[in-house]
Design an enzyme around this catalytic site. Structure first.
Site, PDB file in Angstrom:
ATOM      1  CG  ASP A  92     -56.664 -23.564 -45.272  1.00 41.43           C
ATOM      2  OD1 ASP A  92     -56.417 -24.786 -45.346  1.00 41.43           O
ATOM      3  OD2 ASP A  92     -57.817 -23.106 -45.397  1.00 41.43           O
ATOM      4  CD  GLU A 183     -58.585 -31.449 -39.723  1.00 42.60           C
ATOM      5  OE1 GLU A 183     -59.044 -32.326 -40.473  1.00 42.60           O
ATOM      6  OE2 GLU A 183     -57.748 -30.603 -40.086  1.00 42.60           O
TER       7      GLU A 183
END
Length: 287
Positions: A92, A183
């Site tokens: 990613d 997150e």
């Protein structure tokens, strides 16, 4: 008889001393000196790495320690990949990787082919990743299975964030489902409101693309806040700890490292394992 001369005392009027103020000379000088010292320290800290190399303060011992840590990380990466032979491997990326030479992005450890890539598209309600368009096209031209993800900001409107992602990302046949990256914990709202915002984003994106999004998060965050209430979603879990050697049975993807070296990309790169082979990965792509 002699007259005595009488002398009159002269009265001296003394001006009262003014009390020192914040603008008095000494205090002003002290403030200026303090400011200059703080500025010098701040500048030194900001440019500490460059100064360290320039002045020779960064010792060979520190450099060797950093290299040793990278070697240990590389050994773990190799061991994890060895245990997951047959699984589909991918990476990613975002604007932090800079300009990527996509034609060189093919393998990790010169042995394991890279099949897919998740590309950051948007952040919050107002930031489009500066490299998204280039990376999105480059991955396609490099014949990699691509997916786009949104970095969610808990303290911003969830529907505005979903709208930014929708207007930025145009999925095609063969692309992976959209991904919500969560997150952080909120600062100005409750966990209940955070979950409500996440659900609104997920539903808006699913309604637009006609496919259920994937949720990316850390393993601890997953266990503490998302595992139960979002159990009808598939998860992409991040865990870089050395004790974790295999992908969780209920994880769709596992981001097992953030310190891999990939041809065509400068600096460290995140690497992910899909819980299945390439054919199974193709099965979950957009039709």
């Amino acid at each position: 008889m002699r007259k005595q001369t009488v002398r009159r005392k002269t009265t001296v009027v003394r001006k009262s001393k003014k009390k020192a103020t914040v603008f008095s000379g000494k205090l002003v000088r002290y403030s200026i000196v303090t400011f200059l010292i703080a500025l010098l320290i701040g500048s030194g800290y900001h440019y500490r790495n460059g100064l360290a190399y320039y002045l020779g303060f960064k010792s060979d011992k520190t450099i060797r320690a950093a290299r040793a840590a990278k070697r240990i990380s590389d050994v773990r990466n190799f061991q994890v990949l060895e245990k997951h032979q047959g699984k589909s491997i991918g990476i990613d990326v975002s604007e932090y990787q800079g300009k990527i030479s996509w034609s060189y992005v093919d393998t990790i450890e010169k042995k394991y082919p890279l099949h897919f890539v998740f590309i950051r598209a948007t952040v919050g309600k107002d930031h489009k990743d500066r490299q998204f368009d280039t990376n999105w096209l480059g991955a396609k031209e490099n014949k990699m299975i691509r997916g786009a993800y949104h970095y969610y900001r808990p303290n911003e409107n969830s529907l505005e964030q979903a709208e930014l992602f929708i207007t930025t990302v145009h999925l095609q046949k063969g692309d992976l489902p959209p991904v919500l990256d969560i997150e952080k914990l909120p600062k100005n709202q409750s966990i209940a409101n955070l979950k409500l915002g996440l659900k609104r984003w997920l539903k808006a994106v699913e309604s637009h693309y006609g496919v259920k999004p994937i949720i990316y998060t850390g393993e601890r965050y997953y266990d503490d806040f998302l595992k139960e209430e979002f159990s009808d979603y598939l998860f992409w879990i991040a865990n870089y700890n050395f004790y974790r050697e295999e992908i969780g049975t209920d994880w769709l993807f596992w981001q097992f490292t953030e310190k891999a070296s990939i041809p065509g990309i400068k600096g460290n790169v995140d690497v992910n394992i899909y819980n299945g082979d390439l054919q199974q990965l193709q099965f979950i792509t957009v039709e």
